[in-house]
Design a protein around this motif. Sequence first.
Motif, PDB file in Angstrom:
ATOM      1  N   VAL A 114      40.409  42.973  41.021  1.00  0.00           N
ATOM      2  CA  VAL A 114      39.627  42.568  42.189  1.00  0.00           C
ATOM      3  C   VAL A 114      40.474  42.861  43.425  1.00  0.00           C
ATOM      4  O   VAL A 114      41.588  42.357  43.564  1.00  0.00           O
ATOM      5  CB  VAL A 114      39.256  41.077  42.137  1.00  0.00           C
ATOM      6  N   ALA A 115      39.959  43.688  44.314  1.00  0.00           N
ATOM      7  CA  ALA A 115      40.715  44.068  45.507  1.00  0.00           C
ATOM      8  C   ALA A 115      39.735  44.583  46.551  1.00  0.00           C
ATOM      9  O   ALA A 115      38.519  44.561  46.365  1.00  0.00           O
ATOM     10  CB  ALA A 115      41.771  45.123  45.174  1.00  0.00           C
ATOM     11  N   ALA A 116      40.281  45.036  47.662  1.00  0.00           N
ATOM     12  CA  ALA A 116      39.483  45.689  48.710  1.00  0.00           C
ATOM     13  C   ALA A 116      40.214  46.962  49.112  1.00  0.00           C
ATOM     14  O   ALA A 116      41.434  46.951  49.318  1.00  0.00           O
ATOM     15  CB  ALA A 116      39.289  44.773  49.913  1.00  0.00           C
ATOM     16  N   ASP A 117      39.477  48.058  49.194  1.00  0.00           N
ATOM     17  CA  ASP A 117      40.070  49.361  49.473  1.00  0.00           C
ATOM     18  C   ASP A 117      39.563  49.903  50.804  1.00  0.00           C
ATOM     19  O   ASP A 117      38.389  49.749  51.145  1.00  0.00           O
ATOM     20  CB  ASP A 117      39.726  50.353  48.358  1.00  0.00           C
ATOM     21  N   TYR A 118      40.473  50.561  51.494  1.00  0.00           N
ATOM     22  CA  TYR A 118      40.125  51.205  52.765  1.00  0.00           C
ATOM     23  C   TYR A 118      39.694  52.636  52.481  1.00  0.00           C
ATOM     24  O   TYR A 118      40.470  53.441  51.945  1.00  0.00           O
ATOM     25  CB  TYR A 118      41.330  51.168  53.707  1.00  0.00           C
ATOM     26  N   VAL A 119      38.444  52.962  52.819  1.00  0.00           N
ATOM     27  CA  VAL A 119      37.886  54.294  52.573  1.00  0.00           C
ATOM     28  C   VAL A 119      37.734  55.003  53.917  1.00  0.00           C
ATOM     29  O   VAL A 119      36.913  54.610  54.754  1.00  0.00           O
ATOM     30  CB  VAL A 119      36.535  54.203  51.849  1.00  0.00           C
TER      31      VAL A 119
END
Length: 309
Positions: free
Chosen positions: A232-237
């Motif tokens: 579970v994470a958040a990625d910068y696209v």
Amino acid sequence: MKKIVVHEEPLTKSYSAPRLSIAYLFVIACNVFALIVPFYLWNGPNGEFWITQGSLREQPDVSFLYKVIMVLEATSPTTEETTEIFVSTVDAVNFLRHDSVRMASIQFHNEDMNIDGIADWFTLEVEVPLNEDERVKSMQVLAFFNFRLKRRVKLDMETIVHSAVASDLPMSGYDTEGAFLFRQANPLGIRGYSSQLYTNETPLVNAESEAVHRVSNSNVGDILARYRKRDVAADYVERYPIKRLDSGTPGDRSYRLQMKINVPQQDISYIPPLAEVLKDAWVKYFSVVGLCWLLVERVKSFAFRHHLI
């Protein structure tokens, strides 16, 4: 005076038969068919009758933690030596990299476009002064944010916005814009336990623990290696980043980074509780069982009216 029909009832006809007769067993079979068929109609080959995960749209509540780590690699056109320029807002990390740390101008602001109390855009600007003989060939930056979900899924964790660029030609800056998107390998529970995810790894760069005395704690590669192991994470696209080349003109030289981060509404998958599973199954079942029962009643009426049973 013409009369108006105010109520009417159908004329019924009763059919009787002994127990365990063909007619009796036929009626039982028809009723069982009407009650069981809806399960098979909804279940299908993939078993969609009982839901195993739910989905909702939510805009995460993201806030900047005022922690930035930036690493520049610069070469000298005369000596062709490569030097590292390290920029950080964490004092303890700066102590570890005292030989390469450099003061920089860091500005940050956020925008709440729809005035709902949740930031929609973040802008981070970093300006690093350069010496006359320094030509930047690569850049990596980490910006640390707190990421919260507050509706069905309760989640609070530290996340990273990472961006990197490399060039054969010297650069004077980098402009990047992108979205900060939630990533999950499996649906999350809604009982509250998911809010405790990665508490042992928070913060990712801990200036209070003994781990800060290890150089690896401030290494960008090691931080990213720990972060990407998360389910579970958040990625910068990024979208269409722009590299700005260094003209090489003498004077006040610097490397400028501008990073714009959008936090849109996103799909969050969760494990539905028993009440939600039963409610969904109830609606599905009764949307079909009525039609099946009507069909079976027509079949029984036709069979008895024409003395087929």
